[in-house]
Write an enzyme that holds these catalytic residues in place. Sequence first.
Site, short mmCIF file in Angstrom:
data_model
loop_
_atom_site.label_atom_id
_atom_site.label_comp_id
_atom_site.label_asym_id
_atom_site.label_seq_id
_atom_site.Cartn_x
_atom_site.Cartn_y
_atom_site.Cartn_z
N HIS A 12 0.84 -1.20 0.00
CA HIS A 12 0.00 0.00 0.00
C HIS A 12 0.88 1.25 0.00
CE1 HIS A 12 -3.00 2.61 2.45
NE2 HIS A 12 -3.46 2.54 1.21
N HIS A 54 -0.76 11.36 -1.74
CA HIS A 54 -2.08 10.95 -1.27
C HIS A 54 -2.94 12.15 -0.89
CE1 HIS A 54 -5.07 9.58 1.70
NE2 HIS A 54 -5.04 8.42 1.06
O1 G3P Z 1 -6.32 1.69 -3.21
C1 G3P Z 1 -6.52 1.25 -1.90
C2 G3P Z 1 -6.28 2.34 -0.89
O2 G3P Z 1 -5.09 3.00 -1.20
C3 G3P Z 1 -7.40 3.34 -0.83
O3 G3P Z 1 -7.26 4.22 0.25
O4 G3P Z 1 -6.84 6.45 1.15
O5 G3P Z 1 -5.02 4.76 1.17
O6 G3P Z 1 -5.74 5.80 -0.97
P1 G3P Z 1 -6.16 5.35 0.40
MG MG Z 2 -4.42 4.70 -2.33
#
Ligand code: G3P
Ligand code: MG
Length: 247
Positions: A12, A54
């Site tokens: 992630h 992000h």
């Molecule tokens: O794509 C999965 C996840 O990354 C979505 O949440 O807020 O971490 O981008 P976020």
């Molecule tokens: Mg994400």
Amino acid sequence: MSDWAWPDVIAHRCGGALAPENTLAGLGIAARLGCRAVEFDVMLSGDGMPVLIHDETLDRTAARPSQVARLAAAELLATDVGRCFHPAFAGETIPSLDAALQSCKRLGLAANVEIKPASGFEVETGRVVGDFLRKLAPSRCPPVLFSSFSADALAAAAAEAPDIPRGFLADRIGADALLTASQLGCVALNLGGRSLEAEHVAEARNAGLKVLVYTVNSRLDANRLAAWGVAGVFSDRPDLLLVGPLT
Ligand code: G3P
Ligand code: MG
């Protein structure tokens, strides 16, 4: 054009919790841990370059209050997002989408490109990211999966690069999410794990969708999801999940 490989553990924000998020350092660490896929977030700079970040501001990752959508690419690419994570990563800067994809290609990582538009830039962000991937030479392009919480962004990316597979992101499953995924020609539904139940996974799979789940940081949870038929999990701790096959 780009054939996503469906690995079951996806780091992630590049390297999960083990490196500053959305950085080339994270990609390197993911690869060293044995990951075959990563996810990262892509937003446009003020002058229209897709970069990895992000949040809509630099507060959290660089301790600066600036808005990403108001900064030129040159300034963003020079912004240190390593030091706030840990002084050992000082000097690690925001990468361009181009640099991140090149790095994924070199490291053998599939890339889930999450299109993360700043508010009001949904269509433009999807269009630019789709256009970028359409024009990228296959020799420079790793396997890619597009995803977004924004249906408008995903539709715009699909119009530019229809051959790149897509996943619609939703906090939770519902009729709306299934309908949107179907209307956008998605191959996957990427769901939040908090309130997920086995029947939700079955519902999505019955609709012909693969299911990816975020954010899963224990083997217990990952194994339970794999048993439900989840195709892959986004994890901040890929090191914990990659010690053996998920069962
Ligand atoms: O794509 C999965 C996840 O990354 C979505 O949440 O807020 O971490 O981008 P976020
Ligand atoms: Mg994400």
